[in-house]
Design an enzyme around this catalytic site. Structure first.
Site, PDB file in Angstrom:
ATOM      1  N   CYS A 113     -42.382  37.589  40.049  1.00 34.97           N
ATOM      2  CA  CYS A 113     -43.392  38.663  40.060  1.00 34.97           C
ATOM      3  C   CYS A 113     -44.492  38.410  41.076  1.00 34.97           C
ATOM      4  O   CYS A 113     -45.293  39.295  41.375  1.00 34.97           O
ATOM      5  CB  CYS A 113     -43.985  38.836  38.671  1.00 34.97           C
ATOM      6  SG  CYS A 113     -42.746  39.218  37.434  1.00 34.97           S
ATOM      7  N   HIS A 249     -50.730  42.523  39.397  1.00 34.45           N
ATOM      8  CA  HIS A 249     -49.324  42.658  38.994  1.00 34.45           C
ATOM      9  C   HIS A 249     -49.292  43.352  37.638  1.00 34.45           C
ATOM     10  O   HIS A 249     -50.038  42.997  36.727  1.00 34.45           O
ATOM     11  CB  HIS A 249     -48.683  41.271  38.906  1.00 34.45           C
ATOM     12  CG  HIS A 249     -47.362  41.295  38.221  1.00 34.45           C
ATOM     13  ND1 HIS A 249     -46.372  42.196  38.558  1.00 34.45           N
ATOM     14  CD2 HIS A 249     -46.866  40.541  37.198  1.00 34.45           C
ATOM     15  CE1 HIS A 249     -45.330  41.991  37.776  1.00 34.45           C
ATOM     16  NE2 HIS A 249     -45.598  41.000  36.934  1.00 34.45           N
ATOM     17  N   ASN A 279     -42.949  46.393  33.795  1.00 32.37           N
ATOM     18  CA  ASN A 279     -43.086  45.296  34.752  1.00 32.37           C
ATOM     19  C   ASN A 279     -41.927  45.372  35.751  1.00 32.37           C
ATOM     20  O   ASN A 279     -40.785  45.073  35.410  1.00 32.37           O
ATOM     21  CB  ASN A 279     -43.060  43.971  33.985  1.00 32.37           C
ATOM     22  CG  ASN A 279     -43.199  42.751  34.885  1.00 32.37           C
ATOM     23  OD1 ASN A 279     -43.062  42.849  36.096  1.00 32.37           O
ATOM     24  ND2 ASN A 279     -43.462  41.614  34.268  1.00 32.37           N
TER      25      ASN A 279
END
Ligand code: COA
Length: 331
Positions: A113, A249, A279
């Protein structure tokens, strides 16, 4: 010293929407639980014909259009992905072929990520050192192919999509990437990892799944994004009140809120779209940045803060002074 700025941006998400109500039919969960613990309402899922390269190429084409560059002019393509089309070649090479950018050097970065920010670091440094004159940085993920759809701890969190930016030197003084800081901790790699490669057609794909210790990951995400951002603010002599917009993020709204609180950052200065996309790992920041751009939330001279955390463990923060990009839809 050459300043490097974002001169183009774009994103793509698959059409198929998977809602929390759809997930209620797959695992023992509820819409209320997912919203309360994550802030996620729905996420996008790639079709069997889509991949990290196909989605990434669509985001890349939009980024090139806003940068007013043709693919032949691109020097370097870096794709941030932890769900590549296959083990090799790199997804960046696949994207090179799809967009027809024969003059680009291509490679992937897997920092999970945190991958988009790592790629910004690498791309901007290579331009600053004058090895390349521009770079196409793409975050693209097909995480749905890594998800264990029987594991309610993880299947509720992730989604598919892609975002891209073009990096170029800027003649506008004081605009562009200001600075960055990163950290890694391989000793905690087992807190979040995937088994098997995300190869769509391979038998090995059956073994591919995400394993996560949710509570530990949560604690590390909050503490590392807070501390790396504080360190970067000190390093650059920036006050938190100087930040116009933070694009973190998009892992989970509770993580985002906790980091913002620790940094004393007002909620209206924090961009979130985790409710719509979940996500999307390396794609989340460029998707959010593109959405913020088209929502007219970015003004020339704005101080932007990106911060991310992911498997590895890897984390980082980037400060950037926003320059000028014209909205092609308004010309
Ligand atoms: N639906 C309903 N109940 C669930 C559930 C779900 N989808 N997932 C877990 N639960 C249950 C657990 O089994 C547990 O039940 P128990 O008390 O009977 O054992 C209970 O809910 C609490 O579980 P816990 O793991 O403590 O929940 P949590 O508040 O920590 O939330 C996460 C779980 C995964 C949402 C949270 O830990 C998290 O967001 N972690 C970070 C994940 C992340 O962002 N990863 C990517 C980083 S880039």
């Amino acid at each position: 010293m050459t300043q490097v700025a974002i001169s183009g941006l774009g994103s793509y998400v698959p059409e198929k929407i998977l809602t929390n109500f759809d997930l209620e039919k797959l695992v023992d969960t509820s819409n209320e639980w997912i919203i309360e613990r994550t802030g996620i309402l729905e996420r996008r899922i790639a079709s069997s014909l889509e991949s990290s390269s196909s989605m990434g190429s669509l985001a890349a084409k939009d980024a090139l259009e806003t940068a007013k560059l043709v693919p032949e002019e691109i020097d370097l393509i870096i794709t941030a992905t932890c769900s590549p089309d296959g083990m090799f070649p790199s997804t960046a090479n696949r994207i090179q072929a799809l967009i027809n950018a024969p003059n680009a050097v291509c490679f992937d970065i897997n920092s999970a990520c945190n991958g988009f920010l790592s790629s910004l670091m690498v791309g901007s440094t290579l331009i600053k050192s004058e090895h390349y004159k521009n770079a196409l940085i793409i975050g693209s993920e097909t995480l749905s192919r890594l998800i264990d759809w029987t594991d309610r701890n993880t299947c509720i969190l992730f989604g598919d999509g892609a975002g891209a930016v073009v990096l170029e030197p800027t003649s506008e003084e004081n605009y562009g990437l200001t600075d960055f800081l990163f950290g890694s901790d391989g000793n905690n790699a087992d807190l979040l990892y995937a088994t098997g490669p995300a190869t769509g057609e391979s038998d090995l794909q059956k073994e591919a799944k995400i394993i996560m210790d949710g509570q530990s990951v949560y604690r590390h995400a909050v503490s590392t994004m807070t501390s790396i951002t504080k360190d970067l603010l000190i390093k650059t002599n920036t006050s938190i009140s100087d930040i116009d917009l933070c694009i973190p993020h998009q892992a989970n709204s509770r993580i985002i809120n906790a980091v913002a609180k620790n940094l004393s950052l007002e909620n209206d200065k924090v961009y979130t779209n985790v409710d719509q996309f979940g996500n999307t790992s390396a794609a989340s920041i460029p998707i959010a940045l593109t959405q913020a751009f088209y929502d007219k939330m970015l003004e020339k001279g704005n101080n932007l803060l990106f911060t991310a955390f992911g498997a590895g463990l890897n984390w980082g923060s980037v400060l950037l002074n926003w320059g000028t990009i014209k909205n092609p839809k308004e010309q």
